[in-house]
Design a protein around this motif. Structure first.
Motif, PDB file in Angstrom:
ATOM      1  N   VAL A 173       8.451   4.365   0.387  1.00  0.00           N
ATOM      2  CA  VAL A 173       7.330   3.730  -0.321  1.00  0.00           C
ATOM      3  C   VAL A 173       6.005   3.866   0.425  1.00  0.00           C
ATOM      4  O   VAL A 173       4.968   4.094  -0.189  1.00  0.00           O
ATOM      5  CB  VAL A 173       7.639   2.236  -0.603  1.00  0.00           C
ATOM      6  N   THR A 174       6.039   3.718   1.733  1.00  0.00           N
ATOM      7  CA  THR A 174       4.784   3.677   2.484  1.00  0.00           C
ATOM      8  C   THR A 174       4.500   4.974   3.242  1.00  0.00           C
ATOM      9  O   THR A 174       3.590   5.033   4.047  1.00  0.00           O
ATOM     10  CB  THR A 174       4.794   2.512   3.486  1.00  0.00           C
TER      11      THR A 174
ATOM     12  N   PRO B 233       4.632   8.522   1.615  1.00  0.00           N
ATOM     13  CA  PRO B 233       4.190   9.773   0.968  1.00  0.00           C
ATOM     14  C   PRO B 233       2.725  10.110   1.251  1.00  0.00           C
ATOM     15  O   PRO B 233       2.395  11.275   1.497  1.00  0.00           O
ATOM     16  CB  PRO B 233       4.429   9.520  -0.525  1.00  0.00           C
ATOM     17  N   GLN B 234       1.869   9.083   1.233  1.00  0.00           N
ATOM     18  CA  GLN B 234       0.445   9.352   1.473  1.00  0.00           C
ATOM     19  C   GLN B 234       0.203   9.806   2.905  1.00  0.00           C
ATOM     20  O   GLN B 234      -0.739  10.545   3.184  1.00  0.00           O
ATOM     21  CB  GLN B 234      -0.388   8.101   1.172  1.00  0.00           C
TER      22      GLN B 234
ATOM     23  N   GLN C 140       9.219   9.194  -5.710  1.00  0.00           N
ATOM     24  CA  GLN C 140       9.052   8.736  -4.315  1.00  0.00           C
ATOM     25  C   GLN C 140      10.237   9.145  -3.444  1.00  0.00           C
ATOM     26  O   GLN C 140      10.062   9.580  -2.308  1.00  0.00           O
ATOM     27  CB  GLN C 140       8.892   7.214  -4.266  1.00  0.00           C
TER      28      GLN C 140
ATOM     29  N   SER D   5      -1.852   4.313   6.915  1.00  0.00           N
ATOM     30  CA  SER D   5      -2.761   5.082   7.792  1.00  0.00           C
ATOM     31  C   SER D   5      -2.191   5.149   9.198  1.00  0.00           C
ATOM     32  O   SER D   5      -2.294   6.176   9.874  1.00  0.00           O
ATOM     33  CB  SER D   5      -4.148   4.439   7.836  1.00  0.00           C
TER      34      SER D   5
ATOM     35  N   MET E   4      11.744  -3.531  -6.445  1.00  0.00           N
ATOM     36  CA  MET E   4      11.111  -2.239  -6.743  1.00  0.00           C
ATOM     37  C   MET E   4      12.113  -1.310  -7.404  1.00  0.00           C
ATOM     38  O   MET E   4      11.823  -0.163  -7.692  1.00  0.00           O
ATOM     39  CB  MET E   4      10.631  -1.566  -5.459  1.00  0.00           C
TER      40      MET E   4
ATOM     41  N   LEU F 152       3.470   0.008  -6.317  1.00  0.00           N
ATOM     42  CA  LEU F 152       3.658   0.707  -5.043  1.00  0.00           C
ATOM     43  C   LEU F 152       4.362   2.037  -5.244  1.00  0.00           C
ATOM     44  O   LEU F 152       4.556   2.789  -4.308  1.00  0.00           O
ATOM     45  CB  LEU F 152       4.499  -0.137  -4.071  1.00  0.00           C
ATOM     46  N   LYS F 153       4.757   2.299  -6.494  1.00  0.00           N
ATOM     47  CA  LYS F 153       5.536   3.511  -6.734  1.00  0.00           C
ATOM     48  C   LYS F 153       4.622   4.694  -6.977  1.00  0.00           C
ATOM     49  O   LYS F 153       4.880   5.524  -7.836  1.00  0.00           O
ATOM     50  CB  LYS F 153       6.444   3.294  -7.944  1.00  0.00           C
ATOM     51  N   THR F 154       3.573   4.771  -6.228  1.00  0.00           N
ATOM     52  CA  THR F 154       2.646   5.885  -6.363  1.00  0.00           C
ATOM     53  C   THR F 154       2.721   6.708  -5.090  1.00  0.00           C
ATOM     54  O   THR F 154       3.061   6.178  -4.024  1.00  0.00           O
ATOM     55  CB  THR F 154       1.208   5.374  -6.587  1.00  0.00           C
ATOM     56  N   ILE F 155       2.445   7.963  -5.198  1.00  0.00           N
ATOM     57  CA  ILE F 155       2.387   8.758  -3.974  1.00  0.00           C
ATOM     58  C   ILE F 155       0.929   9.094  -3.645  1.00  0.00           C
ATOM     59  O   ILE F 155       0.639   9.934  -2.821  1.00  0.00           O
ATOM     60  CB  ILE F 155       3.275  10.025  -4.063  1.00  0.00           C
ATOM     61  N   LYS F 156       0.010   8.372  -4.293  1.00  0.00           N
ATOM     62  CA  LYS F 156      -1.431   8.561  -4.041  1.00  0.00           C
ATOM     63  C   LYS F 156      -2.037   7.284  -3.469  1.00  0.00           C
ATOM     64  O   LYS F 156      -1.444   6.213  -3.536  1.00  0.00           O
ATOM     65  CB  LYS F 156      -2.147   8.893  -5.356  1.00  0.00           C
ATOM     66  N   ARG F 157      -3.251   7.413  -2.945  1.00  0.00           N
ATOM     67  CA  ARG F 157      -3.963   6.242  -2.435  1.00  0.00           C
ATOM     68  C   ARG F 157      -4.962   5.714  -3.463  1.00  0.00           C
ATOM     69  O   ARG F 157      -5.477   4.612  -3.311  1.00  0.00           O
ATOM     70  CB  ARG F 157      -4.783   6.607  -1.187  1.00  0.00           C
TER      71      ARG F 157
ATOM     72  N   ARG G  73       2.105  -3.188   3.099  1.00  0.00           N
ATOM     73  CA  ARG G  73       1.614  -2.226   2.112  1.00  0.00           C
ATOM     74  C   ARG G  73       0.104  -2.017   2.221  1.00  0.00           C
ATOM     75  O   ARG G  73      -0.684  -2.916   2.018  1.00  0.00           O
ATOM     76  CB  ARG G  73       2.012  -2.682   0.702  1.00  0.00           C
ATOM     77  N   GLU G  74      -0.271  -0.780   2.476  1.00  0.00           N
ATOM     78  CA  GLU G  74      -1.698  -0.468   2.549  1.00  0.00           C
ATOM     79  C   GLU G  74      -2.286  -0.362   1.145  1.00  0.00           C
ATOM     80  O   GLU G  74      -3.499  -0.287   0.963  1.00  0.00           O
ATOM     81  CB  GLU G  74      -1.906   0.835   3.337  1.00  0.00           C
ATOM     82  N   HIS G  75      -1.373  -0.392   0.154  1.00  0.00           N
ATOM     83  CA  HIS G  75      -1.824  -0.425  -1.233  1.00  0.00           C
ATOM     84  C   HIS G  75      -2.726  -1.636  -1.477  1.00  0.00           C
ATOM     85  O   HIS G  75      -3.563  -1.599  -2.371  1.00  0.00           O
ATOM     86  CB  HIS G  75      -0.609  -0.482  -2.169  1.00  0.00           C
TER      87      HIS G  75
ATOM     88  N   TRP H 171      -6.128  -0.591  -0.345  1.00  0.00           N
ATOM     89  CA  TRP H 171      -6.515   0.501  -1.252  1.00  0.00           C
ATOM     90  C   TRP H 171      -6.985  -0.074  -2.583  1.00  0.00           C
ATOM     91  O   TRP H 171      -7.994   0.367  -3.139  1.00  0.00           O
ATOM     92  CB  TRP H 171      -5.337   1.465  -1.509  1.00  0.00           C
TER      93      TRP H 171
ATOM     94  N   ASN I 150      -5.181  -2.855   8.465  1.00  0.00           N
ATOM     95  CA  ASN I 150      -5.254  -1.897   7.356  1.00  0.00           C
ATOM     96  C   ASN I 150      -6.649  -1.841   6.747  1.00  0.00           C
ATOM     97  O   ASN I 150      -7.092  -0.791   6.295  1.00  0.00           O
ATOM     98  CB  ASN I 150      -4.247  -2.272   6.267  1.00  0.00           C
TER      99      ASN I 150
ATOM    100  N   LYS J 189      -9.024   0.648   8.258  1.00  0.00           N
ATOM    101  CA  LYS J 189      -8.712   2.064   8.003  1.00  0.00           C
ATOM    102  C   LYS J 189      -9.243   2.500   6.642  1.00  0.00           C
ATOM    103  O   LYS J 189      -9.121   3.658   6.274  1.00  0.00           O
ATOM    104  CB  LYS J 189      -7.190   2.297   8.010  1.00  0.00           C
ATOM    105  N   ASN J 190      -9.779   1.547   5.879  1.00  0.00           N
ATOM    106  CA  ASN J 190     -10.147   1.831   4.500  1.00  0.00           C
ATOM    107  C   ASN J 190     -11.561   1.375   4.144  1.00  0.00           C
ATOM    108  O   ASN J 190     -11.860   1.114   2.988  1.00  0.00           O
ATOM    109  CB  ASN J 190      -9.115   1.194   3.556  1.00  0.00           C
TER     110      ASN J 190
END
Lengths: 468, 201
Positions: free
Chosen positions: A36-37, A39-40, A85, A150, A415, B30-35, B83-85, B88, B110, B113-114
């Protein structure tokens, strides 16, 4: 040499660089990764043309998204975005050459259970993961904490973290626990005392007779929830139990290297005259089987208590408590044992280890869950699952009416397909009772495995001591 | 990373204590692979009903606060997961500064960093800014990172502390991986010594 705490010693052994203002580069011995944390972070490496500096110290396992149903090999049981994911982790693990336990591997499970089980986590190490419950590994006397994505990228690229040192907080649990009181009750009781921000800025070291008496599994439960008290990490000094747990694990040292390691591990304790920035002492006998009533882990009370009145709190907590009680569908003054439950979840990185399953099975043996109860056991790893089957625990759960699942994070954070529906109420051995944590408008009461089993039998929150 | 030096904007009041990361960005997102693109889901379960309609009395849905760039929040903001989401989503919504009496450790880190500045103030000062924020869109708060001050709409100035390295990175929008890689020699030296001392690692 000036006296040091355990935290001071581990910290000092890992500072790769220190700037004049005290900002340090802390070297990381083990980097655990889940789907989950990360991929980015891997994508960031690709975009900047960077590689993983220490793939041998990087271990990945999918856990948050994976279904726990027996038919999960069929990818259709996962939603499209979950599957993406998990597949991204598969690809990243291969491409960057890191250790990997895929869903199909019997060793797969929750990252914080797999790490110690496979001997990746050892005393005196620095361990990080993009997950707040990394605190779990502190049970080994390893400095372990969660990081953001990050920082995951930073560790992948440099094997270090930019850190400033935290303060030292000693939490001592003196004496012996009463029957029916477990590691989970210790850690929840502490958060009840300190509040969820009480540990902010600190690393906690748990010590005292009641902590020493705990098994490694119990110590992991205590450290796991250090983050719920706001601490960066929780620590317990390694001892003979720690060494015995580690010895013979697949990635633990052997032979002369083991001897050398153990000799160093034996120096990892807080010196008698070390300086503590904060200290808290709790008598073990004052800790009761505990349960949360609200939507913050600090909303904890002995099972014999009543739902509190919001006015009994101070400041911003008055409104927060009123909001929690409304969300939870409770009434101030109601007996906690009168709260009816429709779902029971046993599992998670807090309570998904073999000892937890044994504790729950001991209560359930020869009994049945209440009619209509949805009850599930989700072992923390495939190996915990196999051991529980070997010990006959799986049969006890199944005979009692529990679903016997495959390993994963499951209903701890919803999730994956294991979720509460709106208004459902769960006695859960997990770590967070936040609004919506186990599903939209779901209601969570955090308890120990024995208490969860007791609630499954009676259909309401129950003092486990009555069923022992 | 976007630089942060000065900010003048509307502050939204969120007095609830212990606003956790599940509230800030529920796990379904959270099920994204993007920021990117998480701003529409910020505070989702507080902001929208199950049909996706706005909940009118949630602060960021009120006309006065839809353009807020500062949050003034109850104690222990950002507790819970790593979660950095969460930052973000906050940054993507357009919020660049959060003011509270305390933040959870991982969330606090976090933010930096953003391009988000988390400001810790004593309770009485945070409470005064909360009252200021409650005045609505005309009450603009000024934040000056270089001077380390927050100025309320009626001109009251509050000084805050911030770590010098974090401040430097935020003011210059620096990529800290790049900075650390400049110290590769120190890491190499440490690693060589550590693997001699602790070969089992």
């Amino acid at each position: 040499m000036s006296p040091k705490t355990l935290y001071d010693k581990i910290w000092d052994a890992h500072v790769a660089d220190e700037s004049a203002d005290g900002t340090c580069l802390l070297y990381i011995d083990r980097h655990l990764v889940h789907e989950v944390t990360s991929p980015q972070a891997f994508e960031g490496l690709r975009m900047s043309g960077r590689s993983v500096r220490a793939p041998d110290k990087t271990i990945a396992v999918p856990d948050h998204n994976v279904p726990t149903t027996l038919d999960r090999a069929n990818a259709e049981t996962m939603t499209e975005d979950s599957r993406i994911q998990v597949e991204a982790l598969d690809t990243n693990a291969k491409e960057f050459g890191i250790h990997y336990y895929p869903v199909s591997d019997v060793r797969q499970g929750i990252v914080h259970i797999v790490g110690p089980e496979q001997g990746w986590t050892l005393p005196g190490m620095t361990v990080v993961c993009g997950d707040s419950h990394t605190a779990t590994h502190g049970a080994f006397g390893a400095l372990a904490h969660g990081i953001g994505t990050s920082e995951v990228e930073h560790v992948l690229a440099t094997q270090t973290l930019i850190q400033k040192k935290s303060k030292n907080f000693k939490v001592e649990i003196t004496g012996k626990l009463n029957p029916g009181v477990t590691a989970k009750d210790i850690t929840m009781h502490i958060i009840g005392e300190t509040g969820t921000a009480g540990g902010t800025g600190y690393v906690i070291e748990y010590c005292g007779e009641a902590i020493r008496d705990l098994s490694m599994e119990g110590r992991m439960t205590v450290c796991n929830m250090a983050i719920e008290g706001g601490a960066r990490a929780g620590l317990i000094a390694p001892d003979e139990k720690t060494f015995a747990y580690c010895k013979g694990r697949p990635n633990a040292p052997t032979g002369a290297e083991w001897d050398k390691a153990q000799a160093w591990w034996e120096t990892l304790f807080s010196d008698g005259d070390a300086h503590w920035d904060l200290e808290l002492t709790i008598k073990a006998e004052d800790i009761a089987p505990s349960v949360t009533w609200g939507t913050s882990p600090e909303d904890v009370l002995p099972i014999t208590a009543l739902v509190p009145a919001p006015e009994s709190f101070k400041g911003g907590k008055v409104d927060a408590a009123a909001r929690s009680i409304e969300y939870m569908g409770l009434t101030a003054g109601q007996k906690l044992t009168d709260i009816e439950i429709d779902t029971v979840f046993i599992g998670s990185c807090t309570n998904g280890r073999i000892e937890d399953l044994r504790a729950a099975a001991a209560i359930l043996k020869g009994k049945k869950v209440k009619d209509g109860m949805r009850a599930m056991v989700v072992p923390g790893s495939g190996l915990v699952r196999a051991q529980a089957e070997e010990e006959g625990l799986a049969d006890i759960f199944k005979d009692a009416g529990f679903e016997w699942r495959m390993a994963g994070c499951s209903m701890c954070l919803a999730m994956n397909p294991d979720q509460l529906a709106e208004g459902e109420r769960c006695a859960s051995t997990s770590n967070r009772n936040f609004e919506g944590r186990q599903g939209y408008k779901g209601r969570t009461h955090l308890v120990s495995p024995g208490m969860a089993a007791a609630a499954a039998i009676t259909g309401h929150l129950t003092d486990v001591r009555e069923l022992m | 990373m976007e630089k942060f030096d000065k900010l003048s904007g509307i502050a939204a009041p969120m007095p609830l204590v212990n606003i956790d990361t599940d509230m800030i960005i529920p796990k379904v997102f959270l099920k994204t692979i993007k920021r990117s693109g998480l701003g529409v889901n910020l505070f989702d379960e507080m902001r929208f009903d199950r049909e996706g309609n706005e909940i009118a009395d949630f602060v960021l849905n009120k006309p006065a606060y839809r353009e807020a760039s500062v949050l003034v929040a109850g104690d222990n903001f950002g507790c819970g997961s790593s979660r950095e989401h969460a930052p973000w989503a906050i940054a993507d919504f357009g919020i660049r500064c959060v003011i509270s009496t305390s933040f959870a450790d991982i969330f606090y880190n976090n933010c930096f960093k953003n391009g988000i500045l988390p400001i810790i103030l004593p309770e009485d000062q945070r409470d005064a800014l909360m009252k200021d924020a409650e005045k609505g869109a005309n009450a603009r708060i000024e934040v000056d990172l270089e001077a380390q001050t927050v100025t309320s709409s009626d001109g009251e100035v509050y000084a805050f502390e911030v770590d010098s390295f974090k401040k430097h990175c935020l003011m210059n929008g620096l990529d800290d991986i790049g900075l650390t890689m400049e110290k590769a020699a120190a890491i190499d030296t440490f690693e060589a010594q550590a693997s001699a001392d602790r070969p089992w690692v």
